[in-house]
Motif scaffolding. Structure first.
Motif, PDB file in Angstrom:
ATOM      1  N   ILE A 102       0.860  -1.193   0.000  1.00  0.00           N
ATOM      2  CA  ILE A 102       0.000   0.000   0.000  1.00  0.00           C
ATOM      3  C   ILE A 102       0.892   1.236   0.000  1.00  0.00           C
ATOM      4  O   ILE A 102       1.627   1.482   0.973  1.00  0.00           O
ATOM      5  CB  ILE A 102      -0.931   0.027   1.248  1.00  0.00           C
ATOM      6  N   TRP A 103       0.835   1.989  -1.092  1.00  0.00           N
ATOM      7  CA  TRP A 103       1.540   3.281  -1.126  1.00  0.00           C
ATOM      8  C   TRP A 103       0.795   4.238  -0.190  1.00  0.00           C
ATOM      9  O   TRP A 103      -0.439   4.344  -0.258  1.00  0.00           O
ATOM     10  CB  TRP A 103       1.532   3.825  -2.555  1.00  0.00           C
ATOM     11  N   HIS A 104       1.515   4.899   0.724  1.00  0.00           N
ATOM     12  CA  HIS A 104       0.824   5.780   1.667  1.00  0.00           C
ATOM     13  C   HIS A 104       1.623   7.051   1.926  1.00  0.00           C
ATOM     14  O   HIS A 104       2.857   7.050   1.927  1.00  0.00           O
ATOM     15  CB  HIS A 104       0.489   5.068   2.979  1.00  0.00           C
ATOM     16  N   THR A 105       0.864   8.116   2.120  1.00  0.00           N
ATOM     17  CA  THR A 105       1.438   9.433   2.402  1.00  0.00           C
ATOM     18  C   THR A 105       0.636  10.062   3.535  1.00  0.00           C
ATOM     19  O   THR A 105      -0.586   9.918   3.592  1.00  0.00           O
ATOM     20  CB  THR A 105       1.320  10.344   1.154  1.00  0.00           C
ATOM     21  N   MET A 106       1.328  10.765   4.423  1.00  0.00           N
ATOM     22  CA  MET A 106       0.674  11.447   5.544  1.00  0.00           C
ATOM     23  C   MET A 106       1.004  12.934   5.448  1.00  0.00           C
ATOM     24  O   MET A 106       2.166  13.298   5.218  1.00  0.00           O
ATOM     25  CB  MET A 106       1.192  10.867   6.863  1.00  0.00           C
ATOM     26  N   PHE A 107       0.011  13.789   5.644  1.00  0.00           N
ATOM     27  CA  PHE A 107       0.211  15.228   5.456  1.00  0.00           C
ATOM     28  C   PHE A 107      -0.912  15.993   6.176  1.00  0.00           C
ATOM     29  O   PHE A 107      -1.797  15.375   6.770  1.00  0.00           O
ATOM     30  CB  PHE A 107       0.260  15.572   3.953  1.00  0.00           C
ATOM     31  N   GLU A 108      -0.838  17.330   6.093  1.00  0.00           N
ATOM     32  CA  GLU A 108      -1.816  18.210   6.765  1.00  0.00           C
ATOM     33  C   GLU A 108      -1.981  17.846   8.245  1.00  0.00           C
ATOM     34  O   GLU A 108      -3.098  17.649   8.738  1.00  0.00           O
ATOM     35  CB  GLU A 108      -3.161  18.216   6.022  1.00  0.00           C
ATOM     36  N   PHE A 109      -0.846  17.787   8.910  1.00  0.00           N
ATOM     37  CA  PHE A 109      -0.841  17.455  10.344  1.00  0.00           C
ATOM     38  C   PHE A 109      -1.238  18.679  11.161  1.00  0.00           C
ATOM     39  O   PHE A 109      -0.761  19.798  10.880  1.00  0.00           O
ATOM     40  CB  PHE A 109       0.569  17.057  10.782  1.00  0.00           C
ATOM     41  N   SER A 110      -2.029  18.480  12.193  1.00  0.00           N
ATOM     42  CA  SER A 110      -2.198  19.553  13.173  1.00  0.00           C
ATOM     43  C   SER A 110      -0.877  19.636  13.958  1.00  0.00           C
ATOM     44  O   SER A 110      -0.132  18.636  14.048  1.00  0.00           O
ATOM     45  CB  SER A 110      -3.379  19.253  14.107  1.00  0.00           C
ATOM     46  N   SER A 111      -0.566  20.804  14.516  1.00  0.00           N
ATOM     47  CA  SER A 111       0.758  20.966  15.142  1.00  0.00           C
ATOM     48  C   SER A 111       0.910  20.081  16.387  1.00  0.00           C
ATOM     49  O   SER A 111       2.025  19.782  16.803  1.00  0.00           O
ATOM     50  CB  SER A 111       1.011  22.430  15.485  1.00  0.00           C
ATOM     51  N   ASP A 112      -0.218  19.628  16.959  1.00  0.00           N
ATOM     52  CA  ASP A 112      -0.160  18.754  18.139  1.00  0.00           C
ATOM     53  C   ASP A 112      -0.327  17.269  17.771  1.00  0.00           C
ATOM     54  O   ASP A 112      -0.509  16.425  18.642  1.00  0.00           O
ATOM     55  CB  ASP A 112      -1.250  19.161  19.148  1.00  0.00           C
ATOM     56  N   CYS A 113      -0.209  16.984  16.471  1.00  0.00           N
ATOM     57  CA  CYS A 113      -0.463  15.605  16.003  1.00  0.00           C
ATOM     58  C   CYS A 113       0.597  14.624  16.527  1.00  0.00           C
ATOM     59  O   CYS A 113       1.798  14.912  16.467  1.00  0.00           O
ATOM     60  CB  CYS A 113      -0.470  15.603  14.471  1.00  0.00           C
ATOM     61  N   ILE A 114       0.123  13.492  16.994  1.00  0.00           N
ATOM     62  CA  ILE A 114       1.021  12.379  17.335  1.00  0.00           C
ATOM     63  C   ILE A 114       0.472  11.136  16.644  1.00  0.00           C
ATOM     64  O   ILE A 114      -0.698  10.772  16.817  1.00  0.00           O
ATOM     65  CB  ILE A 114       1.114  12.135  18.862  1.00  0.00           C
ATOM     66  N   ILE A 115       1.337  10.502  15.835  1.00  0.00           N
ATOM     67  CA  ILE A 115       0.951   9.299  15.084  1.00  0.00           C
ATOM     68  C   ILE A 115       1.627   8.111  15.749  1.00  0.00           C
ATOM     69  O   ILE A 115       2.849   8.116  15.961  1.00  0.00           O
ATOM     70  CB  ILE A 115       1.403   9.411  13.616  1.00  0.00           C
TER      71      ILE A 115
END
Ligand code: T46
Length: 143
Positions: A102-115
């Protein structure tokens, strides 16, 4: 209700949740239970205050993962080589299972984002496909 997934080899994952009213919420992810594999590695991503930050931009040949947004929010793009879908992750009790390829991209994070990511194996750079054209050729070769 979460949006139906049209991308192959992916699924919504709901963790077990214990709500202690005023004392908070406990979310539980057990291997081969809520998470459909034995968990070999856990990593997390934070410090995402740069507005144009992007992560991912790769696929894995064999690795399975569950991706959770345990604080804040971000967008996740999934692509199985034929279908592409964009999801908005905001719920710490709700993850996305990514099977292999699965090709995946992560973006448009809120500044408090924790993944938080739960992975089926240890880190192995040889399992990564880091070019999209190479990913498409790889998925076609397996059809
Ligand atoms: C994925 C998404 C969701 C390690 O040495 N060990 C590790 O366990 C990981 C995850 C990374 N690294 C090294 C490899 C690179 O030199 O850390 C550096 C950054 O990794 P990468 O550019 O792959 O980071 P992301 O955020 O783009 O991707 C990560 C995972 O690598 C990947 O498997 O699916 O998160």
């Amino acid at each position: 209700m979460p949006v139906p997934l049209k991308v192959k080899r992916c699924a919504h994952i709901e963790l077990k949740q214990v709500v202690d009213e005023k004392d908070g919420v406990l979310s539980i992810a057990e291997g081969s239970k809520e998470v459909p594999f034995e968990i070999a590695r856990v990593y997390y991503i934070y410090g995402l205050s740069y507005p144009k930050a992007q992560r991912g931009l790769h696929a894995h040949k064999e690795l399975e993962q569950v991706i959770l947004c345990i604080n804040g929010s971000f967008k996740l793009m999934l692509d199985d080589g034929e279908n592409r879908q964009y999801l908005y992750l905001t719920d710490p009790n709700h993850g996305i299972y990514l099977g292999p390829k699965i090709w995946h991209t992560m973006f448009e994070f809120s500044s408090d984002c924790i993944i938080l990511v739960l992975a089926s194996d240890r880190y192995d750079e040889a399992d990564y496909i880091r070019g999209y054209d190479q990913f498409i050729d790889y998925t076609k070769s397996l059809r």
